[in-house]
Design a protein around this motif. Sequence first.
Motif, short mmCIF file in Angstrom:
data_model
loop_
_atom_site.label_atom_id
_atom_site.label_comp_id
_atom_site.label_asym_id
_atom_site.label_seq_id
_atom_site.Cartn_x
_atom_site.Cartn_y
_atom_site.Cartn_z
N GLU A 95 5.94 -3.72 15.15
CA GLU A 95 5.91 -3.44 13.72
C GLU A 95 4.56 -2.77 13.42
N VAL A 96 4.58 -1.78 12.52
CA VAL A 96 3.39 -0.99 12.26
C VAL A 96 3.15 -0.85 10.76
N LEU A 97 1.88 -0.98 10.36
CA LEU A 97 1.43 -0.64 9.02
C LEU A 97 0.30 0.36 9.17
N ALA A 98 0.52 1.58 8.68
CA ALA A 98 -0.47 2.65 8.83
C ALA A 98 -0.96 3.09 7.46
N VAL A 99 -2.29 3.19 7.33
CA VAL A 99 -2.91 3.68 6.10
C VAL A 99 -3.29 5.14 6.34
N GLN A 100 -2.65 6.04 5.61
CA GLN A 100 -2.92 7.45 5.80
C GLN A 100 -4.28 7.83 5.22
N ALA A 101 -4.73 9.03 5.58
CA ALA A 101 -6.06 9.48 5.15
C ALA A 101 -6.23 9.43 3.64
N GLY A 102 -5.15 9.70 2.90
CA GLY A 102 -5.22 9.69 1.45
C GLY A 102 -4.97 8.34 0.81
N GLY A 103 -4.75 7.32 1.65
CA GLY A 103 -4.54 5.97 1.14
C GLY A 103 -3.09 5.53 1.07
N GLU A 104 -2.14 6.44 1.29
CA GLU A 104 -0.72 6.07 1.27
C GLU A 104 -0.40 5.18 2.48
N LEU A 105 0.60 4.32 2.31
CA LEU A 105 1.00 3.39 3.37
C LEU A 105 2.32 3.81 4.00
N ALA A 136 5.07 1.91 6.57
CA ALA A 136 5.33 0.58 7.11
C ALA A 136 6.72 0.49 7.71
N THR A 137 6.81 -0.15 8.85
CA THR A 137 8.11 -0.46 9.45
C THR A 137 8.73 -1.64 8.70
N PRO A 138 10.03 -1.91 8.93
CA PRO A 138 10.72 -2.96 8.13
C PRO A 138 10.03 -4.33 8.16
N GLY A 139 9.48 -4.72 9.31
CA GLY A 139 8.84 -6.03 9.39
C GLY A 139 7.69 -6.18 8.41
N PHE A 140 6.91 -5.12 8.23
CA PHE A 140 5.81 -5.16 7.27
C PHE A 140 6.32 -5.02 5.84
N ARG A 141 7.37 -4.26 5.62
CA ARG A 141 7.89 -4.12 4.27
C ARG A 141 8.44 -5.45 3.77
#
Length: 265
Positions: free
Chosen positions: A247-257, A259-264
């Motif tokens: 499962e992945v949660l990534a914060v993009q350079a502009g602050g947008e997220l 997320a894979t289903p597990g994090f959502r």
Amino acid sequence: MGTVVSLTLPSASGADELVAATAVVERLFAGLDETFSLYRADSEASRLARAEIKLPDASGEMRRLYADAVGWRLLTEGAFTPERPDGVLDLSGIVKGYAIQEAGTSLLALGLRDWCLNAGGDVLVSGSPGAGSPGSGSDEPWRAGIVDPQDRRTLIAGYPLGGANSANGANLALATSGSAERGDHIWAAGAGAGAGAGAASGVRGAPAFRQVSVAAADIVTADVLATAIVAGGMPMLDRATDGWNIEVLAVQAGGELLATPGFRR
């Protein structure tokens, strides 16, 4: 390794258990630091960097970890690599995960089944924080928080680790990589020799992600893939989520997220 390590046991644990567990973890991390730290002039890694010894003449542990790192370079198609752009061998991108994994194995060998080990924000757990406590279910998961890279006082997500489903494939590890804690220490995939050095494998440049957190069944996979995704950007994020059960949660350079289903959930 220049990081803070903390160990948490359930409240029902005895003082002797905590003392023994802490001693084991301290000894293991100190030993690996003496071998792999590039901040210690007398370490084996520093001697390799100065070309005082060659890799074939290095210790078995150094060669084994290098072989593992090369394996990850192949699996990630170069997004993760044990060589810095200046050619220096740098196993920092894998050694912390390896240290946490070995510490966890040692804790289990001591007969400890319920614990949470946190090394610089990378977390490995076993069992439940409620084990042995009156009125508390032993199936309760540990909960790992992920901080906002733009405001270290704020959590942007939490993720359950271990607990009731530990024996049924539940994720036990969470690793976070990015620039929020230590600056831009990850170099971009494909960076040439002129690029700056980093403390982890990957790329220096303008990354697509400020921070990436990966939950996985084991800490080495979580740690390596978090670094590889920061280094390799969106193509590596797609490759990682397609190729591994994570499962992945990534914060993009502009602050947008992202997320894979597990994090959502």
